[in-house]
Design an enzyme around this catalytic site. Structure first.
Site, PDB file in Angstrom:
ATOM      1  N   ASP A  66      42.510  37.725  29.964  1.00 26.08           N
ATOM      2  CA  ASP A  66      42.551  39.134  30.361  1.00 26.08           C
ATOM      3  C   ASP A  66      42.132  39.246  31.818  1.00 26.08           C
ATOM      4  O   ASP A  66      41.638  38.275  32.405  1.00 26.08           O
ATOM      5  CB  ASP A  66      41.731  40.022  29.428  1.00 26.08           C
ATOM      6  CG  ASP A  66      40.235  39.828  29.569  1.00 26.08           C
ATOM      7  OD1 ASP A  66      39.504  40.787  29.316  1.00 26.08           O
ATOM      8  OD2 ASP A  66      39.780  38.726  29.921  1.00 26.08           O
ATOM      9  N   TYR A  68      40.350  39.948  35.472  1.00 28.46           N
ATOM     10  CA  TYR A  68      38.980  39.961  35.976  1.00 28.46           C
ATOM     11  C   TYR A  68      38.440  41.381  35.885  1.00 28.46           C
ATOM     12  O   TYR A  68      39.158  42.350  36.125  1.00 28.46           O
ATOM     13  CB  TYR A  68      38.945  39.504  37.431  1.00 28.46           C
ATOM     14  CG  TYR A  68      39.418  38.083  37.668  1.00 28.46           C
ATOM     15  CD1 TYR A  68      38.791  37.000  37.052  1.00 28.46           C
ATOM     16  CD2 TYR A  68      40.488  37.822  38.522  1.00 28.46           C
ATOM     17  CE1 TYR A  68      39.219  35.697  37.286  1.00 28.46           C
ATOM     18  CE2 TYR A  68      40.915  36.519  38.774  1.00 28.46           C
ATOM     19  CZ  TYR A  68      40.275  35.458  38.150  1.00 28.46           C
ATOM     20  OH  TYR A  68      40.695  34.175  38.378  1.00 28.46           O
ATOM     21  N   PHE A  79      44.673  34.614  36.884  1.00 26.85           N
ATOM     22  CA  PHE A  79      43.841  33.742  37.727  1.00 26.85           C
ATOM     23  C   PHE A  79      43.818  34.139  39.202  1.00 26.85           C
ATOM     24  O   PHE A  79      43.055  33.585  39.983  1.00 26.85           O
ATOM     25  CB  PHE A  79      44.265  32.270  37.598  1.00 26.85           C
ATOM     26  CG  PHE A  79      44.080  31.712  36.218  1.00 26.85           C
ATOM     27  CD1 PHE A  79      42.821  31.350  35.755  1.00 26.85           C
ATOM     28  CD2 PHE A  79      45.166  31.574  35.358  1.00 26.85           C
ATOM     29  CE1 PHE A  79      42.635  30.857  34.472  1.00 26.85           C
ATOM     30  CE2 PHE A  79      44.996  31.081  34.071  1.00 26.85           C
ATOM     31  CZ  PHE A  79      43.721  30.717  33.627  1.00 26.85           C
ATOM     32  N   HIS A 188      40.455  24.559  29.372  1.00 28.47           N
ATOM     33  CA  HIS A 188      40.483  25.670  30.324  1.00 28.47           C
ATOM     34  C   HIS A 188      39.758  25.258  31.611  1.00 28.47           C
ATOM     35  O   HIS A 188      38.791  24.492  31.566  1.00 28.47           O
ATOM     36  CB  HIS A 188      39.802  26.891  29.703  1.00 28.47           C
ATOM     37  CG  HIS A 188      40.055  28.163  30.415  1.00 28.47           C
ATOM     38  ND1 HIS A 188      39.341  28.552  31.529  1.00 28.47           N
ATOM     39  CD2 HIS A 188      40.963  29.151  30.203  1.00 28.47           C
ATOM     40  CE1 HIS A 188      39.784  29.719  31.953  1.00 28.47           C
ATOM     41  NE2 HIS A 188      40.773  30.107  31.170  1.00 28.47           N
TER      42      HIS A 188
END
Length: 223
Positions: A66, A68, A79, A188
């Site tokens: 989701d 920031y 990202f 991740h």
């Protein structure tokens, strides 16, 4: 409903915009705004990933979770942060792996628009978030929409490289036909999990090898 989304995606996803879950999403966002909540990213950037990467241009999908939730960070691309905003920890690690993989100098900016414009769909599974509250919109219906996006790409395209970092992203593999697409999986890049199998996985050079084997142009990963 007249959703402000890039035209090729609007055509491909038109069946989603009248479904109850999508109406629920829009109602939820309007209600929160009416009560003074701050929502990220700004309204005009919620569908930024689609604006920067039209359907017929999609060659790679990098799936995030989701947006920031800090001020000025979210820009509708997974990202990515706008110019002038320090790269968050996960992006710092992505850059470190990029450097180790292809020798790219560590960029000063965290803005990944250049990737998106080359066919890298930077898709978050949830497209909005309440300020300061991570995952606060994870259950309002967005995942029905982004699951439909992934399925549409899988069904109607061939040879797309899906980069799935972490367990959450890897749960989406069930939507992808691996007989006609490529799936690259690893831990991740978050500092909490990168040591579990993100480092030295070379996703960027591997993606380009797969694209070139199909006669497609590679991604210029330099920022």
């Amino acid at each position: 409903m007249n959703v402000q989304i890039e035209e090729s995606w609007k055509e491909k996803l038109k069946g989603e915009f009248t479904k109850p879950y999508f109406l629920q999403v829009t109602t939820h966002l309007k209600t929160e705004k009416a009560t003074g909540r701050t929502i990220y990213p700004p309204g005009q950037l919620i569908f930024n990933a689609f604006a920067k990467t039209p359907f017929d241009k999609v060659k790679v999908v990098i799936l995030g979770q989701d947006p920031y939730h800090g001020p000025g960070q979210a820009m509708g691309l997974s990202f990515s942060v706008p110019d002038g905003v320090p790269p968050p920890p996960s992006l710092v690690n992505i850059y470190k792996e990029l450097h180790d993989d292809i020798g790219m100098a560590i960029p000063k900016t965290g803005n990944l628009t250049k990737w998106a414009e080359q066919g890298v769909l930077l898709l978050n599974a949830v497209l909005t978030v309440r300020a300061g509250e991570a995952a606060s919109h994870s259950k309002i219906g967005w995942m029905n929409f982004t699951d439909a996006v992934i399925k549409k790409i899988s069904d109607e395209k061939e040879g797309v490289v899906f980069i799935l970092w972490g367990r959450f992203a890897q749960e989406k593999q069930v939507l992808i036909d691996a007989t006609k697409h490529h799936v690259l999986k690893s831990a991740h890049p978050s500092p909490l999990s990168a040591h579990n199998g993100f480092w030295n996985t070379k996703p960027f050079s591997r993606t380009n090898e797969l694209l070139m084997k199909q006669g497609q142009s590679p991604i210029d990963w330099t920022i």
